[in-house]
Motif scaffolding. Sequence first.
Motif, PDB file in Angstrom:
ATOM      1  N   ARG A  61     -27.626 -13.690   3.522  1.00 33.56           N
ATOM      2  CA  ARG A  61     -26.404 -13.022   3.089  1.00 33.56           C
ATOM      3  C   ARG A  61     -26.678 -11.594   2.619  1.00 33.56           C
ATOM      4  O   ARG A  61     -25.955 -10.657   2.977  1.00 33.56           O
ATOM      5  CB  ARG A  61     -25.755 -13.851   1.982  1.00 33.56           C
ATOM      6  CG  ARG A  61     -24.349 -13.412   1.621  1.00 33.56           C
ATOM      7  CD  ARG A  61     -23.640 -14.434   0.743  1.00 33.56           C
ATOM      8  NE  ARG A  61     -24.347 -14.632  -0.508  1.00 33.56           N
ATOM      9  CZ  ARG A  61     -24.954 -15.779  -0.849  1.00 33.56           C
ATOM     10  NH1 ARG A  61     -24.939 -16.805  -0.011  1.00 33.56           N
ATOM     11  NH2 ARG A  61     -25.559 -15.906  -2.003  1.00 33.56           N
ATOM     12  N   ALA A  97     -27.602  -9.338   5.572  1.00 33.10           N
ATOM     13  CA  ALA A  97     -26.414  -9.011   6.363  1.00 33.10           C
ATOM     14  C   ALA A  97     -25.577  -7.921   5.707  1.00 33.10           C
ATOM     15  O   ALA A  97     -24.874  -7.163   6.396  1.00 33.10           O
ATOM     16  CB  ALA A  97     -25.571 -10.263   6.571  1.00 33.10           C
ATOM     17  N   ALA A 153     -27.201  -9.966  14.187  1.00 34.28           N
ATOM     18  CA  ALA A 153     -26.091 -10.055  13.237  1.00 34.28           C
ATOM     19  C   ALA A 153     -25.183 -11.228  13.574  1.00 34.28           C
ATOM     20  O   ALA A 153     -24.722 -11.957  12.675  1.00 34.28           O
ATOM     21  CB  ALA A 153     -25.303  -8.747  13.237  1.00 34.28           C
ATOM     22  N   THR A 154     -24.932 -11.434  14.864  1.00 32.11           N
ATOM     23  CA  THR A 154     -24.105 -12.564  15.287  1.00 32.11           C
ATOM     24  C   THR A 154     -24.762 -13.890  14.912  1.00 32.11           C
ATOM     25  O   THR A 154     -24.106 -14.814  14.401  1.00 32.11           O
ATOM     26  CB  THR A 154     -23.858 -12.495  16.804  1.00 32.11           C
ATOM     27  OG1 THR A 154     -23.165 -11.283  17.108  1.00 32.11           O
ATOM     28  CG2 THR A 154     -23.035 -13.684  17.276  1.00 32.11           C
ATOM     29  N   ARG A 193     -27.114 -14.390  12.577  1.00 37.94           N
ATOM     30  CA  ARG A 193     -27.207 -14.507  11.109  1.00 37.94           C
ATOM     31  C   ARG A 193     -25.888 -15.030  10.544  1.00 37.94           C
ATOM     32  O   ARG A 193     -25.870 -15.921   9.677  1.00 37.94           O
ATOM     33  CB  ARG A 193     -27.577 -13.148  10.513  1.00 37.94           C
ATOM     34  CG  ARG A 193     -27.910 -13.181   9.032  1.00 37.94           C
ATOM     35  CD  ARG A 193     -28.360 -11.807   8.530  1.00 37.94           C
ATOM     36  NE  ARG A 193     -29.712 -11.483   8.961  1.00 37.94           N
ATOM     37  CZ  ARG A 193     -30.021 -10.568   9.879  1.00 37.94           C
ATOM     38  NH1 ARG A 193     -29.062  -9.875  10.483  1.00 37.94           N
ATOM     39  NH2 ARG A 193     -31.276 -10.348  10.212  1.00 37.94           N
ATOM     40  N   ASN A 194     -24.794 -14.478  11.031  1.00 37.84           N
ATOM     41  CA  ASN A 194     -23.479 -14.939  10.579  1.00 37.84           C
ATOM     42  C   ASN A 194     -23.217 -16.381  11.005  1.00 37.84           C
ATOM     43  O   ASN A 194     -22.591 -17.155  10.266  1.00 37.84           O
ATOM     44  CB  ASN A 194     -22.386 -14.021  11.124  1.00 37.84           C
ATOM     45  CG  ASN A 194     -22.409 -12.648  10.470  1.00 37.84           C
ATOM     46  OD1 ASN A 194     -22.875 -12.497   9.342  1.00 37.84           O
ATOM     47  ND2 ASN A 194     -21.906 -11.637  11.169  1.00 37.84           N
ATOM     48  N   ALA A 209     -22.351 -19.475   8.617  1.00 40.16           N
ATOM     49  CA  ALA A 209     -21.122 -20.240   8.847  1.00 40.16           C
ATOM     50  C   ALA A 209     -21.396 -21.723   9.030  1.00 40.16           C
ATOM     51  O   ALA A 209     -20.542 -22.567   8.702  1.00 40.16           O
ATOM     52  CB  ALA A 209     -20.397 -19.692  10.077  1.00 40.16           C
TER      53      ALA A 209
END
Length: 287
Positions: free
Chosen positions: A108, A111, A271-272, A274-275, A279
């Motif tokens: 988190r 990011a 980034a995609t 990591r998110n 999630a």
Amino acid sequence: MNDTLPEPVWRDRKRAHEQRVDGWTAPHLSRRRRGEKHPVHDFLFTYYSHRPAQLRRWHPGAGVTLAGADADEFGPFYTAVAGGVTLDTAAVLARRGDSLGWITTLLRRTAGREAQFGCFGMHEWAMVYRQTQEEVRHNAWPLRLTPAATAEVVATNRIRCSHFDAYRFFTAPARPLNVLTPTRETQHDNEQPGCLHANMDLYKWAYKLSPLVPSELVADCFALAREIRTLDMRASPYDLADLGVPPVAVETSEGRAEYARHQRAFATRAATLRNALLAACPTALLT
């Protein structure tokens, strides 16, 4: 409330995951049986602690019921429920909550930072700084430049490594040349989303979050790490052209520009992922 996957659906997903992973692990296992080393691809199975068999093992992630499944097929954290088998998320969190919380905090906070793209892969050069050919880590492979010229590249380029697990492999003379002094204790404060090693490490955090996250996501992170590792070694001081790994000559302005282009593309993909990892985590880990 859990989502329920019919048996044909989850078995197809499991089979597809195993076949995908076999494409990566079979060459490594074959080389290992022959006693051959690969300075690029072995890293993902030697530096990282996740074994090929563990990467191959499929998990659906938290909040999923597998219709018609047997808990023994999936491991100790799975339990029988009405309609099938599901992961006992509470049991996983009770056993590993502190370490998993540390990981999600790192993801988190990383990011939330602005990506930096000015390191130009100098960490790999700092790992061989002032070493002889016999002393360097991959000494079966030659350096592209002489040791003196390699040292000159390090000495004339500002080293901006923010990643502790890269920095700790710097040679002793190279460490004072780094702008930062990363430590394990400051990892949450230093890691940033443009760093090749931070993005490669998404694979490590994904498998450590397993079985809470789907195995397909772990495999996606492995796939990215594999590509990043290739760039990492292309930009290194080693001459790996005979392996089909042409150099990115970061000692030149053209090479640095090429490196930064690849680095930006990897950061976008990372980034995609990591998110997606965040999630997929249970809410209890994200507080």
